[in-house]
Structure formats: structure tokens, C-alpha cells
Design an enzyme around this catalytic site. Structure first.
Site, mmCIF file in Angstrom:
data_model
loop_
_atom_site.group_PDB
_atom_site.id
_atom_site.type_symbol
_atom_site.label_atom_id
_atom_site.label_comp_id
_atom_site.label_asym_id
_atom_site.label_seq_id
_atom_site.Cartn_x
_atom_site.Cartn_y
_atom_site.Cartn_z
ATOM 1 N N ARG A 1 -25.871 16.882 15.314
ATOM 2 C CA ARG A 1 -24.672 17.571 14.803
ATOM 3 C C ARG A 1 -23.919 16.667 13.836
ATOM 4 O O ARG A 1 -23.377 17.105 12.831
ATOM 5 C CB ARG A 1 -23.714 17.871 15.956
ATOM 6 C CG ARG A 1 -23.985 19.171 16.622
ATOM 7 C CD ARG A 1 -22.874 19.560 17.582
ATOM 8 N NE ARG A 1 -23.391 20.482 18.566
ATOM 9 C CZ ARG A 1 -23.692 21.743 18.325
ATOM 10 N NH1 ARG A 1 -23.499 22.260 17.148
ATOM 11 N NH2 ARG A 1 -24.188 22.519 19.263
ATOM 12 N N LEU B 1 -18.285 22.299 15.390
ATOM 13 C CA LEU B 1 -18.026 21.178 14.481
ATOM 14 C C LEU B 1 -17.662 19.925 15.276
ATOM 15 O O LEU B 1 -16.981 20.007 16.307
ATOM 16 C CB LEU B 1 -16.909 21.554 13.515
ATOM 17 C CG LEU B 1 -17.294 22.709 12.576
ATOM 18 C CD1 LEU B 1 -16.060 23.320 11.925
ATOM 19 C CD2 LEU B 1 -18.282 22.232 11.519
ATOM 20 N N HIS C 1 -10.421 33.917 14.716
ATOM 21 C CA HIS C 1 -11.069 34.149 16.001
ATOM 22 C C HIS C 1 -10.809 35.599 16.406
ATOM 23 O O HIS C 1 -9.661 36.062 16.341
ATOM 24 C CB HIS C 1 -10.502 33.183 17.053
ATOM 25 C CG HIS C 1 -11.141 33.357 18.389
ATOM 26 N ND1 HIS C 1 -12.425 32.942 18.659
ATOM 27 C CD2 HIS C 1 -10.687 33.947 19.523
ATOM 28 C CE1 HIS C 1 -12.726 33.245 19.909
ATOM 29 N NE2 HIS C 1 -11.688 33.860 20.455
ATOM 30 N N THR D 1 -8.446 22.453 15.507
ATOM 31 C CA THR D 1 -8.294 21.128 16.123
ATOM 32 C C THR D 1 -9.510 20.905 17.017
ATOM 33 O O THR D 1 -10.379 21.779 17.106
ATOM 34 C CB THR D 1 -6.994 21.055 16.945
ATOM 35 O OG1 THR D 1 -7.007 22.135 17.886
ATOM 36 C CG2 THR D 1 -5.762 21.148 16.066
ATOM 37 N N ASP E 1 -11.033 26.700 19.740
ATOM 38 C CA ASP E 1 -10.094 27.828 19.574
ATOM 39 C C ASP E 1 -8.701 27.511 20.126
ATOM 40 O O ASP E 1 -8.045 28.382 20.698
ATOM 41 C CB ASP E 1 -10.665 29.106 20.228
ATOM 42 C CG ASP E 1 -11.990 29.505 19.616
ATOM 43 O OD1 ASP E 1 -12.174 29.317 18.402
ATOM 44 O OD2 ASP E 1 -12.862 30.007 20.350
HETATM 45 C C1 GRF Z 1 -15.479 37.716 12.737
HETATM 46 O O1 GRF Z 1 -15.314 38.625 13.782
HETATM 47 C C2 GRF Z 1 -14.684 36.464 13.005
HETATM 48 O O2 GRF Z 1 -13.523 36.688 13.726
HETATM 49 C C3 GRF Z 1 -15.638 35.639 13.826
HETATM 50 O O3 GRF Z 1 -16.910 35.900 13.288
HETATM 51 C C4 GRF Z 1 -16.893 37.180 12.652
HETATM 52 C C5 GRF Z 1 -17.318 36.945 11.251
HETATM 53 O O4 GRF Z 1 -17.446 38.143 10.534
HETATM 54 N N1 GRF Z 1 -15.267 34.246 13.797
HETATM 55 P P1 GRF Z 1 -17.701 38.100 8.976
HETATM 56 O O5 GRF Z 1 -18.924 37.214 8.761
HETATM 57 O O6 GRF Z 1 -16.483 37.545 8.319
HETATM 58 O O7 GRF Z 1 -17.985 39.521 8.585
#
Ligand code: GRF
Length: 252
Positions: free
Chosen positions: A108, A136, A152, A184, A188
Site C-alpha cells: 500500500r 489510503l 461517504h 483523516t 470515515d
Molecule cells: C458514491 O456512492 C460515494 O458516496 C461512494 O462511492 C460511490 C461512488 O459513486 N464513496 P460514483 O463513482 O461517484 O458514481
């Protein structure tokens, strides 16, 4: 517009003779600083976006920026595999596209180091995670501290992690939604920039709920990015204050 994250370099570092003396590392810093300085002079900030899939949030941000004529440069989109669908939209807009295949890196850390190098070369003032499905490393997060944001699909702190829609349905909540936050080291957990809630309806399944949440995502992510670009976000502890204040929570 005042850039929020210009890299400071001294006169000594800036001369080409010093660069030669200090070797490649200094040249690299010099190159990045030059890009940031250019952005500063023209008053335009640069965004680099990381995606893994369809990229609909990225598309919503770009389209809003075009519609509202933001003074912003979409410096590049980076995907961790070449099949990421969102790359097609980026190409169609003339936005530089890079693929950094995570499978080609043994650890990673080495993958994240490669990502950092690419992002810095593109000259990012803001790094947007838009469905980037890689964990990350702390080193990556520290490198972009205060200029790395994520969306999120849940009302954090509820349902961090994966499968948020299924878990919301299982928990029987009446409202679900999305959160834009600074990243951070805790998963989440970073300071929340804004949120939008949507109702959970009778007969919803994970797909219908996800579709409703996605509409909300496409509304709040561009707003949050614009606030950042306008220098309106102040992180105070684990909270984000919007200056001047306006609602950071939307009920859709
Ligand atoms: C979204 O639901 C976002 O909240 C999550 O992954 C999904 C990505 O969708 N982190 P997209 O690739 O932007 O269509």
C-alpha cells in the site's frame, strides 16, 4: 481568491543553481512549487480527483463548475485501474487521465507514494476522493492534510465503512443520506463539511435507497468543493465552520 495551500519556498531554494546542487529531489519540489505559484498568480486552484468506478460524483462536480463558471482547473483524474468508467467522461472533457494500477505495487505504501508523486506533479490544491475504493495510508493522508476530501454514502458517524445502504435498511432508520468530509486517519471520521438526508421509504431495497442517496451526493459534493475553493472552510477541532455561516445540513 486566496489559495489555501500554497507551498512556501525560499529564494535560495528557488534558484536553478541550488536545484542543480541539491539534485533531483529539489527539482521535484521546484516543479511543484512552480505550478502552485502559477495557480496563485492566476488566482485559480487546481483539483485532482481519484476514482475507481463510474465517477458520477466527479461528473456532477465538473458539470456544476462549468454551469457556474468556477475559476478552477481540473488538473487530472487518477484511477487505480484502467476499467474505471469515469475515465471516459474525463477524457470527453479534455481532463488529463492517469491510471496507477494498484496491482502493480507490492505494498500500500509504495502505491500511495506513486499516487502522491503523480498528484503533486499535477499540482493539486485540492484532492477529491470520488468513489476511490482503496484504503489510503497515514503517510498519504498526512501529505494532503487539510486538502483531501471524500464523500461517504451515509449520515456519518452512522454507518462508516462499506454496504451502508444495506446496513441502514437492516437498522430500520427513517432517514439516510450522505456526508462530505475532510479525510483523516480514522476511517470515515474526519471533520464533516456538509450532509444531506433523504427519507427511507416503505419497500426500499439497497438499490432504490442508493439511487436516492446518489441524487443527494450530486448536490452536496459540488457545494462542498465550491466552499473549499472559495476559502470558506475552517477546521476547528473535529468540526468544520463555514464562513460566512450558512446551513451545512440539507434535508432532501
Ligand atoms: C458514491 O456512492 C460515494 O458516496 C461512494 O462511492 C460511490 C461512488 O459513486 N464513496 P460514483 O463513482 O461517484 O458514481
Amino acid at each position: 481568491m486566496t489559495p489555501v495551500h500554497a507551498i512556501e519556498i525560499t529564494d535560495a531554494e528557488c534558484t536553478s543553481r541550488s536545484c542543480r546542487k541539491l539534485g533531483r529531489a529539489t527539482e521535484y519540489v521546484h516543479k511543484i512549487a512552480f505550478r502552485v505559484a502559477i495557480n496563485y498568480i492566476v488566482g485559480m486552484l487546481s483539483i485532482v480527483t481519484l476514482i475507481s468506478g463510474r465517477g458520477s460524483n466527479f461528473e456532477a462536480i465538473v458539470k456544476t463548475a462549468q454551469k457556474e463558471r468556477w475559476p478552477v482547473k481540473f488538473a487530472g483524474v487518477i484511477a487505480n485501474h484502467s476499467a474505471a468508467k469515469g475515465l471516459e467522461f474525463a477524457r470527453s472533457q479534455g481532463i488529463p487521465v492517469l491510471v496507477v494500477e494498484h496491482k502493480e505495487y507490492a505494498t500500500r505504501e509504495s502505491f500511495d507514494e506513486a499516487l502522491i508523486e503523480k498528484i503533486d506533479e499535477l499540482g493539486a490544491d485540492l484532492v477529491i476522493l470520488a468513489g476511490f475504493m482503496r484504503i489510503l495510508t497515514p503517510g498519504f493522508i498526512r501529505h494532503f492534510d487539510g486538502r483531501l476530501i471524500n464523500i461517504h454514502p451515509a449520515l456519518l458517524p452512522a454507518f462508516p465503512g462499506l454496504h451502508t445502504h444495506e446496513r441502514a435498511l437492516e437498522a430500520g432508520v427513517q432517514e439516510h443520506g450522505a456526508t462530505v468530509h475532510f479525510v483523516t486517519e480514522g476511517v470515515d471520521e474526519g471533520p464533516i463539511i456538509c450532509q444531506a438526508s433523504v427519507p427511507v421509504r416503505e419497500g426500499d431495497n439497497a438499490d432504490t435507497l442508493a439511487a436516492r442517496v446518489l441524487v443527494a451526493e450530486h448536490q452536496i459534493y459540488p457545494r462542498a468543493v465550491k466552499w473549499f475553493l472559495d476559502g470558506r472552510l475552517r477546521i476547528e477541532g473535529n468540526q468544520v465552520k463555514l464562513q460566512p455561516p450558512e446551513p451545512q445540513f440539507f434535508k432532501l
